[in-house]
Design an enzyme around this catalytic site. Structure first.
Site, PDB file in Angstrom:
ATOM      1  N   ASN A 211     -39.226  34.327 -32.343  1.00 22.76           N
ATOM      2  CA  ASN A 211     -39.762  33.293 -33.430  1.00 22.76           C
ATOM      3  C   ASN A 211     -41.291  33.730 -33.527  1.00 22.76           C
ATOM      4  OD1 ASN A 211     -37.431  31.828 -33.670  1.00 22.76           O
ATOM      5  ND2 ASN A 211     -38.189  30.547 -31.559  1.00 22.76           N
TER       6      ASN A 211
ATOM      7  N   ASP B 112     -37.304  28.923 -19.423  1.00 24.68           N
ATOM      8  CA  ASP B 112     -37.773  28.026 -20.347  1.00 24.68           C
ATOM      9  C   ASP B 112     -37.301  26.732 -19.755  1.00 24.68           C
ATOM     10  OD1 ASP B 112     -37.874  28.278 -23.744  1.00 24.68           O
ATOM     11  OD2 ASP B 112     -37.405  26.213 -22.886  1.00 24.68           O
TER      12      ASP B 112
ATOM     13  N   HIS C 220     -43.765  35.698 -27.216  1.00 30.55           N
ATOM     14  CA  HIS C 220     -42.758  35.738 -26.264  1.00 30.55           C
ATOM     15  C   HIS C 220     -41.730  35.992 -27.018  1.00 30.55           C
ATOM     16  CE1 HIS C 220     -43.523  31.726 -28.071  1.00 30.55           C
ATOM     17  NE2 HIS C 220     -42.240  31.521 -28.182  1.00 30.55           N
TER      18      HIS C 220
ATOM     19  N   GLU D 113     -43.525  27.838 -32.032  1.00 32.32           N
ATOM     20  CA  GLU D 113     -44.295  26.548 -31.460  1.00 32.32           C
ATOM     21  C   GLU D 113     -45.519  26.961 -30.669  1.00 32.32           C
ATOM     22  OE1 GLU D 113     -41.439  24.175 -29.840  1.00 32.32           O
ATOM     23  OE2 GLU D 113     -40.378  23.568 -31.813  1.00 32.32           O
ATOM     24  N   VAL D 114     -45.250  27.869 -29.719  1.00 32.39           N
ATOM     25  CA  VAL D 114     -46.214  28.407 -28.702  1.00 32.39           C
ATOM     26  C   VAL D 114     -47.084  29.691 -29.257  1.00 32.39           C
ATOM     27  CG1 VAL D 114     -47.008  28.977 -26.378  1.00 32.39           C
ATOM     28  CG2 VAL D 114     -45.249  27.313 -26.949  1.00 32.39           C
TER      29      VAL D 114
ATOM     30  N   HIS E 255     -37.693  35.186 -26.449  1.00 31.25           N
ATOM     31  CA  HIS E 255     -36.613  34.626 -25.653  1.00 31.25           C
ATOM     32  C   HIS E 255     -35.467  35.457 -25.279  1.00 31.25           C
ATOM     33  CE1 HIS E 255     -37.787  30.574 -27.278  1.00 31.25           C
ATOM     34  NE2 HIS E 255     -38.452  31.169 -28.051  1.00 31.25           N
TER      35      HIS E 255
END
Ligand code: 5GP
Length: 131
Positions: free
Chosen positions: A97, A39, A110, A105-106, A112
């Site tokens: 998320n 990240d 994905h 946000e993206v 994390h």
């Protein structure tokens, strides 16, 4: 219609551009199904993002529409990244998320992967419960 309130897949999102090699990343692992990279704004001593190679907006989209091979390949890659980074002992945290309430946000699915230190409580604040 994609789920999570993120709209249809945008092939100009930052992770799509990383996958195409248009934007550099610090790669941790790559195979047929997944790319893992550090990240850009790490929130733990180890903070890696693992993304599928396919165009999926969110976990909701991925879990509903990806093939069995993509899902299996992706999650095996997540485990392998954690293992190869030496995080299995004493442990790590996965986070995906998802959508607006999830704080995503993206808009490319994905996971994390956090580790390298004790990570504390699951959420850093309590969400107010409805009365
Ligand atoms: P989200 O809130 O969508 O779950 O997390 C997106 C993550 O992507 C954030 O932790 C953010 O720091 C990371 N990120 C955003 N842009 C870039 C980038 O260009 N390169 C890398 N390596 N990470 C990024």
């Amino acid at each position: 219609m994609p789920v999570s309130g993120l709209g249809p897949y945008d092939d100009q999102n930052i992770f799509a551009r990383i996958l195409r090699g248009e934007i550099p990343c610090r790669r941790a692992y790559e195979d047929e199904h997944a790319l893992a990279f550090h990240d850009i704004a790490p929130q733990a001593p180890a903070h890696v993002l693992v993304i599928p190679k396919g165009a999926y907006v969110s976990f909701a989209d991925f879990s509903a529409t990806a093939s069995e091979a993509e899902i299996a390949g992706f999650f095996r890659a997540v485990g392998r990244v954690a293992r190869e980074l030496g995080l299995e002992q004493p442990g790590y945290r996965l986070l995906a998320n998802t959508g607006v309430h999830g704080g995503q946000e993206v808009p490319h699915f994905h996971v994390h992967l956090f580790g390298g230190a004790g990570l504390g409580p699951m959420l850093d604040h309590r969400i107010a419960q409805p009365a």
